[in-house]
Design a protein around this motif. Structure first.
Motif, mmCIF file in Angstrom:
data_model
loop_
_atom_site.group_PDB
_atom_site.id
_atom_site.type_symbol
_atom_site.label_atom_id
_atom_site.label_comp_id
_atom_site.label_asym_id
_atom_site.label_seq_id
_atom_site.Cartn_x
_atom_site.Cartn_y
_atom_site.Cartn_z
ATOM 1 N N CYS A 101 0.830 -1.203 0.000
ATOM 2 C CA CYS A 101 0.000 0.000 0.000
ATOM 3 C C CYS A 101 0.871 1.263 0.000
ATOM 4 O O CYS A 101 1.882 1.338 0.720
ATOM 5 C CB CYS A 101 -0.912 0.014 1.227
ATOM 6 N N GLU A 105 -2.617 5.874 -0.364
ATOM 7 C CA GLU A 105 -3.723 4.942 -0.155
ATOM 8 C C GLU A 105 -4.015 4.754 1.332
ATOM 9 O O GLU A 105 -5.180 4.724 1.761
ATOM 10 C CB GLU A 105 -3.392 3.583 -0.791
ATOM 11 N N ARG A 109 -7.546 5.715 3.351
ATOM 12 C CA ARG A 109 -8.305 4.735 4.137
ATOM 13 C C ARG A 109 -8.380 5.152 5.613
ATOM 14 O O ARG A 109 -9.354 4.850 6.296
ATOM 15 C CB ARG A 109 -7.694 3.344 3.983
#
Length: 479
Positions: A101, A105, A109
């Motif tokens: 990741c 990202e 999140r």
């Protein structure tokens, strides 16, 4: 307590902080009390912020305090292969996994989790990646980190100082142990280092309590026996916030430059968060080693009070021999331009130090309190002169004092003879003695307070005393 091994592990990203010195001291005292080993480890994996200057400052500060290490210094940047070895072992046994990741990202999140009022921990997106997904990320040039797989349940450990502490693993989330550049994170490197160095007790600040469960996960995953933990109270400023520059000097070596004795700083730091059985405040290093007991460390934070440190420093200065105090104060005199090293008279200096010893709060104050013993000429503060010389006839009496003191043979220019002559003159002219003492003190020292007038006059010597009285009388006449 067989084979006790403790460590201090500063990061060379700043000067040695008194908080770090406090932790180092408690580790050192614990090791010495138990005939153990004190290990120095330099945690230099923050390559961008680490510097040789900071490292040298840390070593200088620990050495000045007398906290000599038995092993080290070890450097984490020289142990990278070791961290990689154990990271790969965790991958092999399924206790860790690669995560591809990107920071962007992860941040997205995290925001989504907070918006949904969920804990912003890692969602294990990369835990079950297929070979195709991994190949895709590799083609994109993504360099993975390694995350530890946090087990379910609770983590409980016993803290020597605080007792039982419990964490819910659910609140922690899978954390990174190796960054994409091959550098280990703090929690992983610490565990590998402590285990491979045989550390038996981890004694550190309470701000590390939240790191302990993460480190225990790693110990358990590798089937290693963890050390015992003891989390010390933090040092706070007088306003009870974390000790920082806004509270004043926080660098250990600055206290050295300010003229504090290392044994005084050690004495003071030892009493911050630790209460010995004996009801006293001044201790030698040997006494601290003999008495130190982790079980008497409190949970309450230590309030760093410079006034209390100054008082303790004063007590340690008074315990020094005159010869030792002269040796320690001389470098501070040599820093000022008006001090003439070529005309240095050791016997004279010992007399100066002897008369000032009770007044010094720091070594550097030798310059402030003793300058008049070395200056060729005093530049009198006219406001002070006016304040202590209110009588219009004072210069007449000072003339008489000068004349009488001039008659004393050099060999008999003593405090007792000087005092007898002044008191006789004051009695003859029916003048309060203090009306003469205060002006003469200013004449000889350019100060309104100081050690005994007659004693300091004896040390200054007849020639200096008579010359200064003459200069002071001239100053009064001009006023």
């Amino acid at each position: 307590m067989d084979n006790v091994r403790v460590r201090i592990a500063p990061s060379p990203t700043g000067y040695l902080h008194v908080g770090t010195a406090h932790t180092a001291l408690f580790n050192w005292l614990f090791a010495k009390h138990n005939n153990g080993k004190f290990i120095l480890r330099i945690e230099d994996t923050d390559i961008q912020r680490s510097s040789k200057e900071y490292e040298e400052n840390i070593l200088e500060g620990l050495t000045w305090l007398g906290l000599y290490w038995d092993e080290g210094p070890y450097y984490q940047t020289q142990r990278l292969d070791l961290y990689r070895k154990y990271a790969e072992e965790l991958l092999k046994i399924g206790a860790a996994y690669y995560c591809y990741c990107t920071p962007e990202e992860l941040e997205q999140r995290r925001k989504e989790a907070l918006a949904q009022k969920r804990p912003p921990k890692y969602d294990r997106k990369c835990l079950y990646l297929s070979d195709e997904e991994i190949a895709k990320y590799e083609r994109e040039g993504r360099k993975p980190v390694i995350r530890l797989l946090v087990p379910e349940g609770k983590t409980v450990f016993n803290d020597i100082i605080r007792g039982e502490i419990e964490f819910d693993n659910e609140d922690i989330g899978d954390f990174v142990i190796m960054k994409s550049d091959g550098i280990p994170t703090y929690n992983f490197a610490v565990v590998v280092d402590d285990y491979t160095m045989g550390i038996t007790h981890v004694i550190r600040g309470e701000d590390h309590i939240s790191n302990t469960p993460k480190q225990l996960f790693i110990y358990n995953a590798l089937n290693w026996t963890p050390p015992e933990f003891a989390h010390l109270p933090l040092l706070l400023g007088p306003d009870r916030s974390k000790l920082s520059k806004r509270h004043g000097v926080t660098s250990v070596t600055e206290y050295k430059k300010m003229g504090y004795l290392p044994e005084a700083l050690v004495n003071y730091l030892a009493l911050l968060g630790w209460t010995p059985e004996e009801n006293k405040e001044i201790y030698t290093i040997e006494e601290l080693i003999e008495l130190f007991d982790l079980r008497r460390v409190t949970k309450n934070p230590g309030i760093f009070d410079i006034t209390k440190l100054e008082w303790i420093n004063t007590q340690h200065i008074r315990r020094l021999s005159v010869e030792k105090l002269a040796e320690l104060t001389l470098p501070f005199l040599e820093e000022v331009e008006w001090f003439n090293r070529n005309n240095f008279d050791k016997n004279y200096y010992l007399k100066v130090v002897s008369i000032l010893q009770e007044r010094l709060k720091t070594l550097s104050q030798i310059r402030e309190y003793g300058d008049y013993f070395f200056l060729d000429k005093l530049n009198y503060d006219l406001e002070t002169v006016k304040k202590v010389c209110k009588s219009p006839d004072i210069h007449i009496y000072l003339e008489k004092i000068k004349e009488e003191w001039s008659k004393i043979p050099n060999s008999e220019f003593s405090a007792q003879n000087l005092e007898n002559i002044l008191r006789n003159l004051a009695e003859t002219h029916q003048i309060p003695t203090k009306n003469l003492v205060h002006p003469i003190r200013v004449a000889l020292t350019n100060k309104t307070v100081g050690p005994g007038l007659y004693e300091l006059a004896e040390i200054l010597g007849k020639e200096r005393v008579i010359k200064r009285l003459e200069e002071f009388i001239e100053c009064l006449k001009e006023l």
